[in-house]
Design an enzyme around this catalytic site. Structure first.
Site, PDB file in Angstrom:
ATOM      1  N   LEU A 133       0.841  -1.212   0.000  1.00 49.23           N
ATOM      2  CA  LEU A 133       0.000   0.000   0.000  1.00 49.23           C
ATOM      3  C   LEU A 133       0.871   1.254   0.000  1.00 49.23           C
ATOM      4  O   LEU A 133       0.718   2.124  -0.853  1.00 49.23           O
ATOM      5  CB  LEU A 133      -0.934   0.005   1.214  1.00 49.23           C
ATOM      6  CG  LEU A 133      -1.841   1.233   1.350  1.00 49.23           C
ATOM      7  CD1 LEU A 133      -2.793   1.341   0.160  1.00 49.23           C
ATOM      8  CD2 LEU A 133      -2.620   1.192   2.666  1.00 49.23           C
ATOM      9  N   THR A 134       1.794   1.379   0.949  1.00 51.33           N
ATOM     10  CA  THR A 134       2.629   2.567   1.083  1.00 51.33           C
ATOM     11  C   THR A 134       3.512   2.761  -0.149  1.00 51.33           C
ATOM     12  O   THR A 134       4.068   1.809  -0.685  1.00 51.33           O
ATOM     13  CB  THR A 134       3.514   2.449   2.333  1.00 51.33           C
ATOM     14  OG1 THR A 134       2.677   2.376   3.486  1.00 51.33           O
ATOM     15  CG2 THR A 134       4.455   3.635   2.466  1.00 51.33           C
ATOM     16  N   CYS A 142      -7.928  -3.644   6.447  1.00 53.80           N
ATOM     17  CA  CYS A 142      -6.802  -4.541   6.725  1.00 53.80           C
ATOM     18  C   CYS A 142      -5.845  -3.893   7.726  1.00 53.80           C
ATOM     19  O   CYS A 142      -5.374  -4.542   8.670  1.00 53.80           O
ATOM     20  CB  CYS A 142      -6.071  -4.885   5.433  1.00 53.80           C
ATOM     21  SG  CYS A 142      -7.077  -5.709   4.178  1.00 53.80           S
ATOM     22  N   GLU A 157       1.554   1.596  10.163  1.00 51.74           N
ATOM     23  CA  GLU A 157       0.132   1.392  10.476  1.00 51.74           C
ATOM     24  C   GLU A 157      -0.494   2.654  11.064  1.00 51.74           C
ATOM     25  O   GLU A 157      -1.396   2.589  11.901  1.00 51.74           O
ATOM     26  CB  GLU A 157      -0.079   0.209  11.434  1.00 51.74           C
ATOM     27  CG  GLU A 157       0.731  -1.019  11.137  1.00 51.74           C
ATOM     28  CD  GLU A 157       0.390  -1.690   9.831  1.00 51.74           C
ATOM     29  OE1 GLU A 157      -0.475  -1.177   9.111  1.00 51.74           O
ATOM     30  OE2 GLU A 157       1.012  -2.704   9.517  1.00 51.74           O
TER      31      GLU A 157
END
Length: 395
Positions: free
Chosen positions: A142-143, A249, A374
């Protein structure tokens, strides 16, 4: 009223939190603690100093054999454990090292969770049993290099080409990336953000490992590079479109961090307490001095308050009542307090506190990464700020 005397005071459990655990929860905790003591603790200082996690595939298979991978998921070879059982496992793994807990969190709470919740039956059957056993390692993309806290700005994109998808872009700071068999990669499409299940041997996919880290050194961290990766139509996760997919998630992974951070804090506190009992200055153990006792008391307060908070959130998750804002509450508090416990422990150990003979500095540097991933401190503060005021201050 009962006239029986209370049990003796236990410095390892001053609030009697073990009384909150059912026998099966203690059994999970003890199994993971025993595995970590046998397989991680004798080697972790050397792994950390070398900046490697050797034998990661073997470790993954062993973690699979004790049911630690995707352990809160149902079916497909997963353990179907409760949220509290999963949390206790995270605490014990991070008491060994944050890198080991990160391996398990990314595997289970990110990659496996995404496939389990949003994948097709074929995707689940193909990947989840192998991932639960540790035969296949997964990662979660994602990042990006220029988009961390703002995933809506991601540049990775996927376009339809006939019956296929063509995926291009880069992801950054990806745990397990270089050893993964499968990557769950989030990308922009004409339909919105979609998730793709990408076998890592697909042409155009590469995952160079990131070196020169001073945190999470006993962990595989990678960049993901997608250069025109051609995927079949059924590679997309069919059950979700938009950022709610990856964010759900992340929320599951953050829950594990709430527990895990207290494992790092516990390990550091225990090292400081043991040292204070035996290290002598001015003719007596330093644990007999008022300032040292004040430090130990304050650390014990924050450690066990944090564990109690984790228990509470776990019970709420098991009851289906846990909100994302409450996970932000736990992640923000527990990681911040864990870092402070490590720093205070280091002062009790003095110069020895910087040595890898003790776990304190290793935990402290690892937690600097846990503080950021996160969701940074600032993002969780804003999540709580919006929940408290009803005003969105993100933009």
């Amino acid at each position: 009223m009962s006239s029986s005397a209370p049990p003796p005071f236990d410095p390892a459990d001053p609030l009697g939190l073990d009384d909150l655990l059912a026998p099966e929860e203690k059994a999970v905790r003890d199994t993971v603690r025993s595995w970590a003591a046998d397989r991680v603790m004798p080697h972790i200082a050397e792994w950390y100093e070398r900046g490697e996690l050797p034998g990661i595939r073997e470790l993954a298979r062993e973690l699979g054999s004790i049911g630690a991978l995707g352990m809160s998921l149902e079916g497909y070879g997963c353990a179907g454990a409760s949220a509290v059982q999963y949390g206790l496992a995270c605490l014990e793994l991070e008491a060994a090292d944050s890198g080991i807990r990160s391996l398990v969190s990314v595997q289970g709470s990110l990659a496996m969770y995404a496939i389990h919740r949003y994948g097709s039956e074929e995707q689940k059957q193909r990947w989840l049993p192998r991932m639960a056993s540790g035969e296949a390692i997964g990662c979660f993309g994602l990042t990006e290099p220029d988009h961390g806290s703002d995933p809506a700005g991601m540049r990775t994109h996927a376009k339809r080409d006939g019956g296929d998808w063509v995926l291009s872009g880069r992801k950054m700071w990806i745990t397990n990336g270089s050893v993964a068999s499968v990557a769950v990669v989030w990308a922009r499409t004409d339909e919105g953000v979609r998730g793709f299940v990408v076998p890592t041997d697909t042409p155009g996919f590469s995952a160079p490992e990131i070196r020169h880290k001073w945190s999470l050194r006993a962990s595989v961290t990678s960049e993901l590079v997608m250069d025109g990766v051609r995927l079949p139509a059924d590679a997309v996760l069919p059950e979700v479109t938009g950022l709610r997919g990856p964010l759900s998630c992340l929320n599951h992974a953050r829950y594990g961090i709430v527990w895990g951070a207290m494992g790092a804090a516990r390990s550091s506190f225990e090292a400081a307490l043991g040292y204070a009992r035996t290290r002598e200055q001015f003719g007596r153990p330093i644990g007999g001095f008022q300032l040292t006792q004040a430090k130990l008391a304050d650390m014990a307060l924050e450690l066990h308050k944090g564990v109690l908070l984790a228990h509470h959130l776990g019970r709420r998750m098991d009851a289906g009542r846990l909100r994302p804002e409450q996970v932000s509450f736990g992640k923000l508090n527990n990681v911040r307090e864990a870092i402070e416990i490590c720093r205070t422990s280091r002062t009790i150990l003095g110069a020895n506190g910087i040595s890898l003979e003790y776990p304190v500095m290793r935990h402290a540097t690892n937690l600097e990464s846990v503080l950021t991933y996160e969701g940074t401190v600032e993002m969780h503060q804003l999540v709580l700020g919006k929940a408290l005021t009803g005003v969105d201050a993100f933009r």
